[in-house]
Design a protein around this motif. Sequence first.
Motif, short mmCIF file in Angstrom:
data_model
loop_
_atom_site.label_atom_id
_atom_site.label_comp_id
_atom_site.label_asym_id
_atom_site.label_seq_id
_atom_site.Cartn_x
_atom_site.Cartn_y
_atom_site.Cartn_z
N ILE A 145 0.83 -1.21 0.00
CA ILE A 145 0.00 0.00 0.00
C ILE A 145 0.87 1.26 0.00
O ILE A 145 1.93 1.28 0.62
N ALA A 146 0.41 2.29 -0.67
CA ALA A 146 1.04 3.60 -0.58
C ALA A 146 -0.04 4.67 -0.61
O ALA A 146 -1.09 4.50 -1.26
N TYR A 147 0.21 5.76 0.06
CA TYR A 147 -0.77 6.85 0.15
C TYR A 147 -0.67 7.78 -1.06
O TYR A 147 0.41 8.14 -1.50
N SER A 148 -1.84 8.17 -1.58
CA SER A 148 -1.89 9.16 -2.66
C SER A 148 -3.29 9.76 -2.71
O SER A 148 -4.29 9.03 -2.75
N ALA A 149 -3.36 11.09 -2.70
CA ALA A 149 -4.61 11.82 -2.89
C ALA A 149 -5.73 11.31 -1.99
O ALA A 149 -6.80 10.92 -2.46
N ASN A 150 -5.47 11.31 -0.70
CA ASN A 150 -6.46 10.96 0.33
C ASN A 150 -7.00 9.52 0.25
O ASN A 150 -8.11 9.24 0.68
N ARG A 151 -6.18 8.63 -0.29
CA ARG A 151 -6.52 7.21 -0.26
C ARG A 151 -5.26 6.41 0.00
O ARG A 151 -4.17 6.79 -0.43
N TYR A 152 -5.42 5.27 0.69
CA TYR A 152 -4.34 4.31 0.79
C TYR A 152 -4.50 3.35 -0.38
O TYR A 152 -5.35 2.46 -0.36
N ARG A 153 -3.68 3.58 -1.42
CA ARG A 153 -3.82 2.85 -2.68
C ARG A 153 -3.14 1.48 -2.58
O ARG A 153 -2.02 1.37 -2.08
N GLN A 332 -17.87 -7.79 6.32
CA GLN A 332 -16.70 -8.66 6.17
C GLN A 332 -15.80 -8.20 5.03
O GLN A 332 -14.62 -8.55 5.01
N ARG A 333 -16.34 -7.43 4.12
CA ARG A 333 -15.55 -6.93 2.98
C ARG A 333 -15.48 -5.40 3.05
O ARG A 333 -16.50 -4.72 2.91
N PHE A 334 -14.29 -4.89 3.28
CA PHE A 334 -14.11 -3.45 3.45
C PHE A 334 -12.67 -3.13 3.06
O PHE A 334 -11.76 -3.18 3.87
N ARG A 335 -12.48 -2.82 1.78
CA ARG A 335 -11.13 -2.64 1.26
C ARG A 335 -10.46 -1.38 1.80
O ARG A 335 -11.11 -0.37 2.08
N THR A 336 -9.15 -1.45 1.91
CA THR A 336 -8.35 -0.34 2.42
C THR A 336 -8.58 0.93 1.60
O THR A 336 -8.68 2.03 2.17
N ASP A 337 -8.66 0.78 0.29
CA ASP A 337 -8.76 1.97 -0.58
C ASP A 337 -10.19 2.51 -0.68
O ASP A 337 -10.43 3.49 -1.40
#
Length: 346
Positions: A145-153, A332-337
């Motif tokens: 993961i890397a941060y960009s434009a207010n999201r953890y991509r 149960q499904r909640f993605r980081t991005d």
Amino acid sequence: MNEEKPIYVMGFEGSANKIGVGIVRGDGHILSNVRKTYITPPGTGFQPSQTAKHHRQHVISLTKQALEQANLKSSDITALAYTRGPGMGAPLMSVAVVVRMLSEMWKKPIIPVNHCVGHIEMGRLVTKAKNPVVLYVSGGNTQVIAYSANRYRIFGETIDIAVGNLLDRFARLINLSNDPAPGYNIEQCAKKGTKYIPIPYIVKGMDVSFSGILSFLKDFVKTKQEAGGYTDADLCYSLQETIFAMLIEVTERALAHCGSNEVLIVGGVGCNVHLQEMMQKMLDQRIPAGTLCGMDDRYCIDNGAMIAWAGLVDYMNNGNKGAELKDCDVTQRFRTDEVFVHWRKD
């Protein structure tokens, strides 16, 4: 002039086999961080219903313990944060119900938190990492993961099972203890290994795959281990070397893409000292040398303080508002991005 009342957020984590409660102050000081782990006999895993029962049995006593450790009363708490997901449905729900009940009793707002974001924010808090590439490795998740434009991509991830799930199931295969954790016992066993066994190395672009490795290991243990004179320690050693190399390969590629030279390892598997050593070797070979932001089991493993801190930064940067009670559910499904990281301005 009256002094501004300090902010205290109490966080509740229960997405898998650990139930944790932690309290964090507005300046990031961790006042308490207590937890209990549901441990099953060797050769077995943990079922959702039994895990939820374990959480229900311990969550109230842990709540009291967290308050006592922080030297606070319930009236001092500003808000309650809990893991909304991802995770196992029944354990998540068992904790969410308690948080909703406490919110009604104590008249406190609730902040739902993404479990993965909780790990990342806790890692940034504890290690003081500025803008690292994150390797998130646990029993349920494997992501770069890397941060960009207010999201953890998410730059790369497992396309099947998580690395921690592979380790857990392999430990069952060779009947290793689940106490304190299968991954820890594999790490200790691997130190006695002397023979390297070639194991499938599966990297597909930025993604990794572990289910085929598990199938290979099942077949190897049944048909080839004894005939080849290989010990369980040899298997543990070979497995760690292979899967950690896979993870480091995709992490290094993400570093190159992002122009970063800082790696933060989070999640339960991130406690593995050998993984940290291998990552450090890769970073030492970069020009200039990179920085590893590693943590120990207090904060890598699922805990309530990480949920408290993630909830706190959300709360403080959202007009000190919580969620509507009807929105305090679990998934149960909640993605980081999926999370809009509004509290980061960089």
